[in-house]
Scaffold this active site. Structure first.
Site, mmCIF file in Angstrom:
data_model
loop_
_atom_site.group_PDB
_atom_site.id
_atom_site.type_symbol
_atom_site.label_atom_id
_atom_site.label_comp_id
_atom_site.label_asym_id
_atom_site.label_seq_id
_atom_site.Cartn_x
_atom_site.Cartn_y
_atom_site.Cartn_z
ATOM 1 C CE LYS B 85 -35.373 18.684 -11.210
ATOM 2 N NZ LYS B 85 -35.512 17.884 -9.974
ATOM 3 C CD GLU B 107 -36.737 22.051 -4.240
ATOM 4 O OE1 GLU B 107 -37.806 22.528 -3.833
ATOM 5 O OE2 GLU B 107 -36.674 21.056 -4.987
ATOM 6 C CB SER B 374 -33.058 13.971 -16.795
ATOM 7 O OG SER B 374 -31.720 14.331 -16.530
#
Lengths: 259, 394
Positions: B85, B107, B374
């Site tokens: 991210k 969010e 990830s």
């Protein structure tokens, strides 16, 4: 061309919004008739959506209740068929793009014409995306209502030039819901829009009562009131239809007093 | 067709109030995308703040155990804040800074995007507010505290299903209330143009590195690249530089929850259909009248009823494959990778590991597979323990 222009034929227009199916479609029919009897010039019928991204808490909760009660697009069409037996003022649907798209945009718009719906307010279809829906609206003589917002600035003329039916002027930033004060220079927005096209302009978002309705009508051609009405319906007092009648009448009287 | 299309998907289906803001964002993005100073500053942040390039690790034990393709793990879990991210957050927040914005909102689902946003906001001295579904706040309470520790304000979202989709809706609403000084750091390759394209460009660093790293280790391209898909940002990042290499199979692993034949699923490609929501045309889990479905997955980060428009198009064109992976399969993979390689993956990433465990034995030993890890799984440990019947609470 639909019949929407008629709503603005008798001076400033009062446009109530009602979510279909909250708490039931039978009750929605009573409330719509009450609003029409008290002098509404055009009615916005909300087809509930699971995730109404332009709505504040009041209409969002109304949508959730309506869906929980089993409201569907087909049942809303039936409601309109019933209302059209005795109501002849213009009516438009207010809903979200996926409700039309999922039904099949052309089928949705054709059916809407067949049952007597004059136009569509779809907050998640901006100017840039309207072609996909507007073609069908034109083919079936319906109006896709365009919206302008306080952030539209140099977009106002572009949007107003291609608007049809009426132009929906969003009074302030944020989502639907009653507000203490509206600080946007709505009059300036309306003047800019009218330079591009002489089209009726109605103001919505945040109008909480008769005084604000009158103030917004004073600088435009009409006021749209949604959350304040849905708040009354949410309370479900013994005579909710009567409450709706009285409140819409107060709004209408306030709007009518404005030249 | 309007801007930002991937085949028929994408577009800008948002309220007029936001059109000015996305227009401004598009302008800034197009201006700085190819600006050498911006790119230099971003690369510096990637390397010296996030810890890039991330390692490509040869999973020798897993390879031997499964007995098929040679398996490599792309270690996005080793980035600062523990997930991919941060690649996107650094890019968007640097852009926001160039645009003169002083406040960011975002969010978050599992909390990883929220933590990354709060982290970079702290570092850049920006005000930060995070929207997170109430249910996710409970599933990921450590991340809520972490965000507050970093100086962000966390708003639990009580509307709808109280998960990621509702957090996205509420953040969009907050953006319509306050646009002037605020940038919305959208966490995935979704929403209106330019987000899907911009977020993909910031995540594409993953496949740029994979390509160079695999070429160096193996002297050839990989045969398959696997990644989990919710909105799809780590997957598009891992796929992007291979899209033009048809020999490389691109496989997105969706969250099937309790199974694609139950209502408790979030597998959009397997169970959804074409729709318009959250600013884009793409595939969505929905009912026959277009009401968005209340989806479910054990993984808060994949618990989303849609998929990014570029993935929808990669599916339409057949360039990428999408497979559903259940909670149970993901949990087994979570445990398997922990035991086999000493790497605890995020439960999201474990969905890709699970499919790799099925696929690798069917491949030849001279073939190469890359799994994008990830994120790291520390955040999931307590929840997995509970899934296995242990009453462990944070």
């Amino acid at each position: 061309m639909s019949n929407i222009a008629k709503a603005f034929d008798h001076g400033k227009a009062l446009i109530p919004f009602i979510t279909c199916g909250d708490p039931s479609l039978e009750q929605t029919a009573e409330y719509v008739r009450a609003a029409v009897e008290s002098g509404a010039d055009l009615v916005e019928l909300g087809i509930p959506f699971s995730d109404p991204t332009a709505e504040g808490a009041v209409i969002m909760e109304a949508d959730a209740r309506a869906l929980a009660a089993g409201t569907t697009t087909e049942k809303v069409f039936d409601l309109v068929r019933d209302l059209r037996r005795d109501i002849d003022i213009p009516m438009v649907f207010m809903t979200y793009a996926n409700v039309l798209f999922s039904y099949g945009s052309e089928d949705f718009i054709r059916t809407s014409r067949d049952i007597g719906i004059d136009g569509f307010i779809i907050p998640d279809i901006p100017f840039e995306e309207k072609a996909e829906f507007d073609g069908f609206c034109k083919a079936y003589d319906r109006d896709l209502i365009s919206m302008i917002a306080p952030t539209s600035e140099d977009r106002i003329s572009m949007i107003a030039r291609e608007a049809s039916g009426f132009l929906y002027c969003v009074s302030s930033l944020g989502v639907t819901g009653t507000r203490g004060a509206i600080t946007t220079d709505v009059g300036a927005m309306v003047r800019t829009a009218k330079k591009a096209q002489d089209i009726p302009c109605a103001v919505g978002f945040g109008i909480s009562g008769p005084d604000q309705a009158a103030a917004m009508a004073a600088v435009s051609d009409g006021a749209i009131v949604g959350s304040a009405i849905m708040k009354i319906i949410a309370q479900q007092k013994p005579d909710t239809a009567g409450e709706v009648y009285r409140f819409v009448k107060e709004l209408k009287d306030a709007v009518r007093s404005v030249q | 067709m309007s801007k930002g299309r991937f085949g028929i998907h994408g577009g800008q289906y948002i309220p007029e109030t936001l059109m000015h803001a996305v227009g401004e964002l598009e302008e800034a993005y197009l201006k700085y995308r190819d600006d050498p100073d911006f790119q230099r500053e971003l690369t510096d942040l990637y390397n010296n703040y996030a810890g890039r390039p991330s390692m490509l690790y040869y999973a020798e034990h897993m390879t031997r155990d499964l007995g098929g393709a040679r398996i490599y793990l792309k270690r996005e879990d080793l980035n600062h804040t523990g997930a991919h991210k941060i690649n996107n957050v650094l890019g968007q927040m640097l852009l926001a800074k160039y645009m003169g914005k002083t406040r960011v909102i975002a969010e978050t689902g599992a909390g990883q995007h929220g933590v990354a946003t709060a982290t970079v906001a702290a570092m850049m001295g920006m005000e930060c507010e995070i929207y997170m579904g109430r249910e996710d706040c409970e599933r990921q309470s450590l991340n809520v505290y972490r965000m507050r520790l970093l100086g962000a304000k966390v708003h639990p979202v009580d509307t709808g299903t109280k998960t990621l989709k509702d957090a996205v809706s509420e953040t969009f609403k907050e953006w319509t209330r306050r646009i002037d000084d605020t940038h919305y750091v959208l966490g995935s390759v979704m929403g209106p143009y330019p987000f899907p394209e911009m977020v993909r460009d910031f995540q594409a660093v993953i496949s740029r590195e994979i390509k160079a790293q695999v070429l160096e280790c193996e002297g050839k391209l990989p045969d398959a690249v696997l990644a989990c898909v919710g909105g799809g940002s780590n997957a598009i990042g891992a796929f992007y530089h291979f899209i033009g290499d048809p020999s490389v199979r691109l496989i997105g692993c969706e969250a099937a929850g309790r199974g694609i034949h139950t209502a408790d699923t979030a597998a959009t490609i397997a169970t959804g259909r074409l729709g318009i929501f959250h600013g884009m045309k793409s595939y969505f889990c929905q009912d026959e009248f277009g009401q968005i479905a209340p989806v479910y997955s054990i993984s808060a980060g994949l618990d989303y009823p849609g998929i990014g428009p570029e993935h929808a198009n990669l599916y339409d064109t057949g360039r990428a494959e999408y497979v559903p992976v259940t909670d149970e399969e993901a949990v087994q993979a979570f445990e398997y990778l922990s035991r086999t390689e000493g790497i605890i993956p995020a439960i999201e990433s474990a969905h890709a590991v699970a499919h790799a465990m099925t696929l690798a034995p069917a491949m030849r030993p001279d073939q190469v597979m890359v799994i994008n890890i990830s994120g790291r799984g520390d955040k999931d440990v307590a929840q997995i323990a509970r899934y296995r019947g242990e009453s462990l609470y944070e």
